[in-house]
Design an enzyme around this catalytic site. Structure first.
Site, PDB file in Angstrom:
ATOM      1  N   ALA A 165      43.265  48.971  20.715  1.00 11.64           N
ATOM      2  CA  ALA A 165      43.288  48.154  19.505  1.00 11.64           C
ATOM      3  C   ALA A 165      44.658  47.512  19.286  1.00 11.64           C
ATOM      4  O   ALA A 165      44.879  46.340  19.617  1.00 11.64           O
ATOM      5  CB  ALA A 165      42.864  49.008  18.326  1.00 11.64           C
ATOM      6  N   ARG A 166      45.578  48.265  18.713  1.00 10.51           N
ATOM      7  CA  ARG A 166      46.931  47.777  18.462  1.00 10.51           C
ATOM      8  C   ARG A 166      47.868  48.965  18.454  1.00 10.51           C
ATOM      9  O   ARG A 166      47.493  50.054  18.003  1.00 10.51           O
ATOM     10  CB  ARG A 166      47.032  47.110  17.076  1.00 10.51           C
ATOM     11  N   GLU A 183      55.530  47.097  21.189  1.00 14.60           N
ATOM     12  CA  GLU A 183      55.406  46.506  22.519  1.00 14.60           C
ATOM     13  C   GLU A 183      56.014  45.095  22.525  1.00 14.60           C
ATOM     14  O   GLU A 183      56.030  44.424  21.487  1.00 14.60           O
ATOM     15  CB  GLU A 183      53.924  46.469  22.943  1.00 14.60           C
ATOM     16  N   HIS A 219      48.746  45.706  27.665  1.00  9.27           N
ATOM     17  CA  HIS A 219      47.955  44.892  26.721  1.00  9.27           C
ATOM     18  C   HIS A 219      47.128  43.830  27.470  1.00  9.27           C
ATOM     19  O   HIS A 219      47.289  42.628  27.253  1.00  9.27           O
ATOM     20  CB  HIS A 219      48.895  44.233  25.687  1.00  9.27           C
TER      21      HIS A 219
HETATM   22  C1  DGY Z   1      43.455  40.280  20.741  1.00  9.13           C
HETATM   23  O1  DGY Z   1      42.715  39.323  20.971  1.00  9.13           O
HETATM   24  O2  DGY Z   1      43.697  40.669  19.606  1.00  9.13           O
HETATM   25  C2  DGY Z   1      44.073  40.920  21.936  1.00  9.13           C
HETATM   26  O3  DGY Z   1      44.627  42.159  21.629  1.00  9.13           O
HETATM   27  C3  DGY Z   1      45.128  40.006  22.535  1.00  9.13           C
HETATM   28  O4  DGY Z   1      46.205  39.925  21.654  1.00  9.13           O
END
Ligand code: DGY
Length: 327
Positions: free
Chosen positions: A238-239, A268, A286
């Site tokens: 996700a993040r 990151e 990522h």
């Molecule tokens: C998104 O589309 O949010 C991916 O993580 C690429 O940043």
């Protein structure tokens, strides 16, 4: 005169060609990561910007860009954009939903398999010349088939991951802000809605696919990791920031969970150096949406949003309708 737009990061050349038909384009094919001051400088005189999640559009940056009318993000996530600040200034913002669902779900699966079955760890060992004989306990991992998959954040990507689990004969449990409709649960391998705590304590493999916001900061920290089974694996697609990386490193070091697969990190592209000292973690930069076809689809979708927004039409993926020009 054509409006001017900034491409905040390098993009596929075909995107520059496409946007040049509508705009004066300032590209950044050297892929310089602009500081906030450089970004503010570059935005002067620009009506639009095609950005990625690596450029922050906070209230200060938006306030320093008086000509800006639209930020088109080439990402489904938009935690890099302060939507309230954009709306207050009448700046439209858009993202690129849907086009990356299946590719990202594929990658979630790749990370899950690599983590549970120790693919990268064993490859590093083999490359280091350490393989001298077959042995019964060489890189024993966890089964994926027949296990319980816990999905935290059951949006479109989470549902695509759940569908793939049918072939592995898995039980799917999920937690989300709101429960899915019965039909959606059925299509998502008969996923069962459970509390976050039940998910963490029951799942053999936990996948995080929830959006980042201040409310989801450190959704997985020390207390949550302590609820997981010692044999469990954790995958974050996700993040960064959804997981407390320091707490995760401690849990992995002490084998309080078996392993983790991480495509995203706090701060990151910098990441906590201790991750590199751990064998029970799979680390990728990522790239969950990074198939050529999908990255092109994302770039075209961001460009289409920018073209619509700056040509007086409603961008298809507008995130803040209140920012639409009213005239
Ligand atoms: C998104 O589309 O949010 C991916 O993580 C690429 O940043």
């Amino acid at each position: 005169m054509k409006p001017s737009v900034l491409l905040a990061r390098a993009v596929f050349p075909e995107i520059i060609e496409k946007l040049s038909q509508h705009f004066e384009v300032e590209a950044n094919q050297d892929d310089i990561i602009y500081t906030p001051d450089e970004l503010a400088d570059k935005l002067r005189g620009k009506a639009g910007v095609l950005a990625t999640a690596s450029a922050r559009f906070d209230a200060q940056t938006i306030g320093r860009a008086p000509d800006l009318k639209m930020v088109a993000n080439m990402a489904v996530g938009y935690d890099n954009i302060d939507l309230a600040a954009c709306t207050a200034r009448g700046v439209m913002a858009s993202n690129t939903p849907d086009v990356l669902n299946e590719t990202t779900a594929d990658f979630g699966w790749a990370l899950l398999m690599a983590t549970a079955r120790r693919v990268t760890e064993s490859e590093h060992w083999l490359r280091a010349g350490k393989w001298s004989k077959w042995s019964y306990d060489c890189f024993l991992g966890a089964d994926v088939h027949g296990s319980t998959l816990g999905i935290l954040g059951m949006g479109r990507i989470g549902q695509a991951i759940a569908r793939r689990s049918m072939g592995f004969n898995m039980r799917v449990i999920y937690h989300n802000r709101s429960r899915l409709a019965a039909e959606q649960e059925r299509e998502a391998n008969n996923a069962s809605y459970v509390s976050k705590d039940e998910l963490l304590s029951t799942a053999d493999h936990v996948i995080l696919v929830l959006p980042y916001s201040p409310a989801s900061h450190h959704t997985i920290g020390q207390a949550e990791l302590a609820m997981m089974k010692p044999s469990a694996t954790l995958v974050n697609l996700a993040r960064g920031g959804i997981v407390d990386d320091v707490a995760l490193i401690a849990a992995l070091k002490e084998k309080r969970i078996a392993a983790a697969g991480l495509d995203v990190f706090e701060n990151e592209p910098k990441f906590h150096p201790d991750f590199l000292t751990l064998e029970n973690v799979v680390l990728t930069p990522h790239i969950a949406s990074a198939s050529e076809a999908t990255r092109k689809a994302m770039a075209h979708r961001a460009a289409d949003n920018l073209i619509a927004g700056l040509n007086g039409q409603r961008p298809p993926d507008l995130l803040n309708p209140a920012a639409l020009p009213t005239a």
